[in-house]
Design an enzyme around this catalytic site. Structure first.
Site: not given
Ligand code: NDP
Length: 485
Positions: A95, A154, A177, A251, A285, A459
């Site tokens: 994945d 990730n 989701k 997060e 992250c 968390e």
């Molecule tokens: P995104 O912010 O692009 O997406 C996160 C999730 O939110 C996805 O499932 C996305 O859907 C969904 N999403 C996007 N827009 C909306 C909205 N308007 N309303 C509700 N849900 C929405 O992050 P990434 O997936 O690109 O992940 C990378 C980011 O995550 C980095 O900034 C990283 O630092 C952070 N991160 C933080 C962690 C922590 O514990 N602090 C751990 C891991 C990552 P879809 O992808 O389908 O668009």
């Protein structure tokens, strides 16, 4: 990398797989072969409705069970997860592209840890008794209700379980989701939870892009939203949740500092910088991507880092000797390439890496820049790829100010053999998760989360209980009621 990873259906709702091909197709692209290896369909409004209805219906009876009974389900799920670790790791590798060498020890196992930990805690969740003369107050620790979890790409298995475990331990139901990039693993978490005895509807997974997430966040039946994602998404989701005054855990992203003093153990410091920049090909992250290195150790640090990076092995991530995988997607690879180009353009010294590896698969070489200054884009923006920036410093007070000069506040680390300085530094760091002489470990027993723009809430650990439950105060009058008239 070939493996049949097509799931039974796109969604898992009310204890079973559910399909609705009217939703927009979401192809799952293998980051190594660049070919489509599975397909799921975005949740239609009917699917969103079905999931929320199931969660709302199931939650009350789940909360009414004893904590010990709920905990037993979570612990059984942890056992199943450990038994199937190999297959779950292969799925996660397919994945995300992360090497099997990593997924075998950091994904389903971390998810199992969370289920086991919160399963163990569930039976001991309590309120308290407060005596007030003859009167007294007791507090009931109650579930929030229906929680929505939204995940990044990730750590798909880990994120799904890190949210499910405390939520379910406290008696909530969840609709989760996953990221559209990595839709497969959360379905397995749902399947295993139900196999372990979770009642139908307690943990549901539906697929979709941001708009499905947005539809969940604003539904009046939802009491809590827990997001793992970027700061821009966090802002939107937090604002949407605020409409209904919903509880949130955010997060979010980071641009964390690692500060290495001259007196640090060189091997440990280099090892910490590697863990903090190149694990999961930099897609973590809490990565410490601003590596401040004191001038006396700088050249030795760069030399040893470059030497150790020669042991990077890219290739088929299912080969267990491979220790470095591709970026999750072509788009993420291009974003990171853009940052590397910017680093060169702004005058940073490229010490190693910087190139795409081969022309098939989204592989990028681990990249180290030296002579990076605080205002360069590679030092200010979250890159989310294998790009380490070395910044120079001499003075402790000065480096602490520079380490904190960011709107992010997820993590920070210090390497030094001066005990007092180590504790002074972590006390001064403006970050939620800090490290002394190590980096990027996230055991379930310790709180994990960010300050400033990196997030709200924690968390893992007992701290997560406060974010998935609420206290109700019950005042018990034992004396006649005294009223003024
Ligand atoms: P995104 O912010 O692009 O997406 C996160 C999730 O939110 C996805 O499932 C996305 O859907 C969904 N999403 C996007 N827009 C909306 C909205 N308007 N309303 C509700 N849900 C929405 O992050 P990434 O997936 O690109 O992940 C990378 C980011 O995550 C980095 O900034 C990283 O630092 C952070 N991160 C933080 C962690 C922590 O514990 N602090 C751990 C891991 C990552 P879809 O992808 O389908 O668009």
């Amino acid at each position: 990398m070939t493996y049949d990873i097509q799931p039974t259906a796109s969604h898992f709702i009310d204890g079973q797989y559910v399909e609705d091909k009217n939703g927009t197709p979401i192809p799952v692209i293998c980051p190594v072969s660049e070919e489509q290896v599975a397909i799921v369909y975005e949740a239609t409004p009917a699917i969103v409705e079905q999931a929320l209805t199931a969660a709302k219906r199931a939650q009350g009876a789940w909360e009414a069970m004893t904590g010990t009974e709920r905990g037993r389900v979570l612990r059984r799920a942890a056992e199943i997860m450990r038994e199937r670790n190999y297959d779950l790791s292969v799925l996660e590798t397919n994945d995300t592209g992360k090497p099997l060498q990593e997924t075998l020890v950091a994904d389903a196992t971390s998810a199992a840890d969370a289920l086991e930990y919160f399963g163990g805690l569930a039976g001991s969740l309590t309120g308290e008794h407060i005596q007030l003369g003859d009167d007294f107050v007791y507090t009931r620790r109650e579930a929030l209700g229906v929680c929505v979890g939204i995940g990044a790409w990730n750590y798909p298995t880990q994120i799904a379980a890190w949210k499910a475990a405390p939520a379910l331990a406290c008696g909530n139901a969840m609709v989760f989701k996953p990221s559209e990039q990595t839709p497969l693993c959360a379905l397995k978490v749902a399947e295993i939870l139900h196999e372990a005895g979770a009642p139908a509807g307690i943990y549901n997974v539906i697929q979709g892009m941001g708009d499905v997430g947005a539809a969940l966040v604003t539904d009046p039946r939802v009491d809590k939203v827990s997001l793992t994602g970027s700061v821009p998404t966090g802002r939107k989701v937090y604002a949407a949740a605020a409409e209904g005054i919903r509880h949130v855990t955010m997060e979010l992203g980071g641009k964390s500092p690692i500060v290495i003093f001259d007196d640090a153990d060189l091997e440990d410091a280099v090892g910490g910088a590697i863990l903090g920049n190149f694990y999961s090909s930099g897609q973590v992250c809490s990565n410490g991507t601003r590596v401040f290195v004191q001038s006396g150790i700088k050249e030795a640090f760069l030399k040893r880092l470059s030497e150790r990076l020669k042991d990077v092995k890219m290739g088929d991530p299912l080969d267990e000797s491979v220790n470095f995988g591709p970026m999750v997607s072509g788009r993420q690879m291009e974003i990171v390439q853009g940052f590397i180009a910017k680093g060169i353009e702004q005058g940073a010294r490229l010490v190693t890496g910087g190139q795409r590896e081969g022309d098939k698969g989204y592989f990028l070489q681990p990249t180290v820049f030296a002579d990076v200054t605080d205002d360069m884009v590679i030092a200010t923006d979250e890159i989310f790829g294998p790009v380490l920036s070395v910044l120079d410093f001499d003075d402790e007070d000065d480096v602490l100010k520079r380490a904190n000069a960011t709107d992010f506040g997820l993590a920070a680390g210090v390497f030094t053999n001066d005990l007092k300085r180590a504790h002074r530094m972590v006390a001064g760091f403006e970050a939620g998760t800090t490290y002394i002489n190590t980096y990027n470990l996230a055991p379930v027993e310790a709180p994990f989360g960010g300050s400033k723009l990196s997030g709200v809430g924690r968390e893992n650990s007992k701290a997560a209980i406060e974010h998935y439950s609420q206290l109700k105060s019950v005042y018990v009058g034992m004396a006649p009621v005294e009223a003024p008239f």
